[in-house]
Design a protein around this motif. Structure first.
Motif, PDB file in Angstrom:
ATOM      1  N   TRP A  17       0.804  -1.219   0.000  1.00  0.00           N
ATOM      2  CA  TRP A  17       0.000   0.000   0.000  1.00  0.00           C
ATOM      3  C   TRP A  17       0.837   1.270   0.000  1.00  0.00           C
ATOM      4  O   TRP A  17       0.537   2.203  -0.764  1.00  0.00           O
ATOM      5  N   THR A  21       0.532   3.812  -3.118  1.00  0.00           N
ATOM      6  CA  THR A  21       0.069   5.183  -2.884  1.00  0.00           C
ATOM      7  C   THR A  21       1.074   6.204  -3.392  1.00  0.00           C
ATOM      8  O   THR A  21       0.706   7.198  -4.030  1.00  0.00           O
ATOM      9  N   VAL A  95     -10.474   3.776  -3.219  1.00  0.00           N
ATOM     10  CA  VAL A  95     -11.438   2.865  -2.586  1.00  0.00           C
ATOM     11  C   VAL A  95     -11.684   1.649  -3.475  1.00  0.00           C
ATOM     12  O   VAL A  95     -11.777   0.515  -2.990  1.00  0.00           O
ATOM     13  N   TRP A  98      -8.770  -0.724  -3.135  1.00  0.00           N
ATOM     14  CA  TRP A  98      -8.863  -1.438  -1.858  1.00  0.00           C
ATOM     15  C   TRP A  98      -9.947  -2.508  -1.916  1.00  0.00           C
ATOM     16  O   TRP A  98      -9.739  -3.645  -1.480  1.00  0.00           O
ATOM     17  N   ASP A 101      -8.973  -5.442  -4.091  1.00  0.00           N
ATOM     18  CA  ASP A 101      -7.967  -6.226  -3.374  1.00  0.00           C
ATOM     19  C   ASP A 101      -8.622  -7.083  -2.299  1.00  0.00           C
ATOM     20  O   ASP A 101      -8.298  -8.268  -2.140  1.00  0.00           O
ATOM     21  N   ARG A 102      -9.586  -6.498  -1.577  1.00  0.00           N
ATOM     22  CA  ARG A 102     -10.295  -7.230  -0.532  1.00  0.00           C
ATOM     23  C   ARG A 102     -11.094  -8.382  -1.120  1.00  0.00           C
ATOM     24  O   ARG A 102     -11.116  -9.494  -0.580  1.00  0.00           O
ATOM     25  N   ARG A 114      -2.942  -9.228  -5.883  1.00  0.00           N
ATOM     26  CA  ARG A 114      -2.376  -7.887  -5.830  1.00  0.00           C
ATOM     27  C   ARG A 114      -1.941  -7.424  -7.220  1.00  0.00           C
ATOM     28  O   ARG A 114      -2.080  -6.255  -7.580  1.00  0.00           O
TER      29      ARG A 114
END
Length: 394
Positions: A17, A21, A95, A98, A101-102, A114
């Motif tokens: 992350w 980022t 978002v 994320w 990925d979740r 990933r």
């Protein structure tokens, strides 16, 4: 609900992350501060948003409207202008990354998940959409969040999120339908979740589009009056842009790995992700063949492709890594093999190999050259900026 796989800390390295980022911000900042983007509808989106936020009056940016996104743009534009509306798109992209990925993690894809997420995030057309005042990334975000809620047995929330996706882009129906279809395959108890999600989504969507119906004085807002060409020409336009979605080098790698995808599809009954991605890809492609316009219209297909390859290559992540690296290169350098005979109304094409600046560089240069086009007239300013950044230009 079917049992899901698990991953270990080794499968989810801690550097992911922070690294993601940092790279995202380095790429995004020059685009975000250079204007709200070159999308053909950006001017009308701002006009609609300002009408909502400043006058409490709804004027759709284009049929049938995108009330959720238009409202977000109107409020944020009132507070901080185009930079803030661009930052909202970037936040939505974060978002989405994320949530995807979740979803992949919870469905047991492992480390390759990933790189599947990175395949989406590194795509040039996704980068452009994520740094523009456009609704594409918002719609995808709500779709994936709805899928997460559905998988967590929260059907009311899933229905509301699916309706928010519809209120951002009605084309989201392809991914919503795919998610409901995938969930049905988990067994008899899933029927209630699917039914509740579908009903809530339908009711909330109807409420969201009441302002469009009021503005149109009836249901004419939902009518499609966009012309089409012959089926063969429509298919040709779609295929040409499909090749440009990932870029020729990545397409070659993807085709080489296609046998692994075919093998993954055979796990249909055991994999929620496969049951989602295959129908989602087919439906989004059918919709695109009917409306083969903007490259960003292919982002739902990109999402499904990334999920399929993440599942198929979960034991061979290096192939996904290569695809991600080629996407980053594609952002800067573009290799072409064909050109349309008419950039705006193609009925054929010709072989024309060449190398040029990639989509992200081109989009940034056009933003820099036309920073205030969104405030101008549709034909004289907005379409000039659009033609500058369009994938095939006259």
């Amino acid at each position: 609900m079917q049992e899901r796989g698990t991953t270990t800390e080794q499968d989810a390295p801690r550097w992911w992350w922070p690294t993601f980022t940092a790279v995202a911000l380095i790429v995004a900042v020059p685009l975000i501060i250079s204007g709200p983007g070159n999308d053909l509808d950006v001017g009308n989106v701002f006009r609609s948003g300002r009408s909502i936020a400043r006058h409490l009056a709804y004027v759709p940016s284009r049929p049938p409207g995108a009330p959720v996104h238009e409202t977000i743009v109107g409020i944020l534009d009132l507070i901080g202008g185009p930079v803030l509306t661009n930052l909202a798109s970037l936040a939505a992209a974060g978002v989405l990354v994320w949530a995807l990925d979740r979803l992949l993690h919870d469905e047991g894809v492992g480390r390759a998940g990933r790189w599947g997420v990175a395949l989406v995030a590194a795509n040039p057309w996704f980068i452009i959409a994520a740094t523009s005042t456009a609704d594409y990334v918002f719609a995808l975000m709500f779709c994936v969040l709805a899928a997460l809620a559905l998988r967590a047995d929260r059907p009311v929330l899933a229905g509301v999120l699916a309706a928010a996706a519809m209120g951002s882009r009605v084309g989201s129906m392809t991914l919503i339908a795919a998610a409901l279809f995938a969930e049905l395959g988990t067994g008899r108890p899933a029927r209630r979740r699917v039914l509740v999600t579908a009903v809530v989504c339908g009711l909330v969507t109807l409420v969201l589009f009441i302002p469009s119906a009021v503005h149109a004085g009836g249901l004419s807002f939902a009518q499609n009056d966009f012309s089409s060409s012959t089926p063969l020409v429509q298919l040709g336009r779609a295929v040409a842009k499909d090749l440009l979605l990932l870029g020729l080098p990545t397409v070659i790698v993807a085709l080489a790995a296609l046998p692994a995808v075919v093998t993954a599809i055979r796990s249909w009954s055991a994999s929620w992700l496969v049951r989602f991605a295959v129908p989602g890809l087919v439906l989004s492609q059918v919709l695109f063949i009917r409306f083969p316009w903007k490259m960003a219209h292919l982002l739902p297909s990109l999402l499904c492709i990334a999920i399929l390859y993440a599942v198929a290559l979960k034991d061979r992540p290096r192939v996904l890594m290569a695809m991600v690296a080629l996407q980053l290169l594609f952002a800067v350098v573009r290799i072409d093999v064909i050109q349309p005979d008419d950039a705006n109304e193609a009925s054929g094409g010709r072989l024309s190999p060449g190398i040029s600046w990639g989509p992200v560089v081109t989009d940034w240069r056009c933003r820099r050259d036309h920073p205030h086009a969104y405030l101008g007239r549709q034909k004289e300013e907005i379409e000039v900026a659009w033609d500058c950044a369009a994938p095939y230009r006259n």
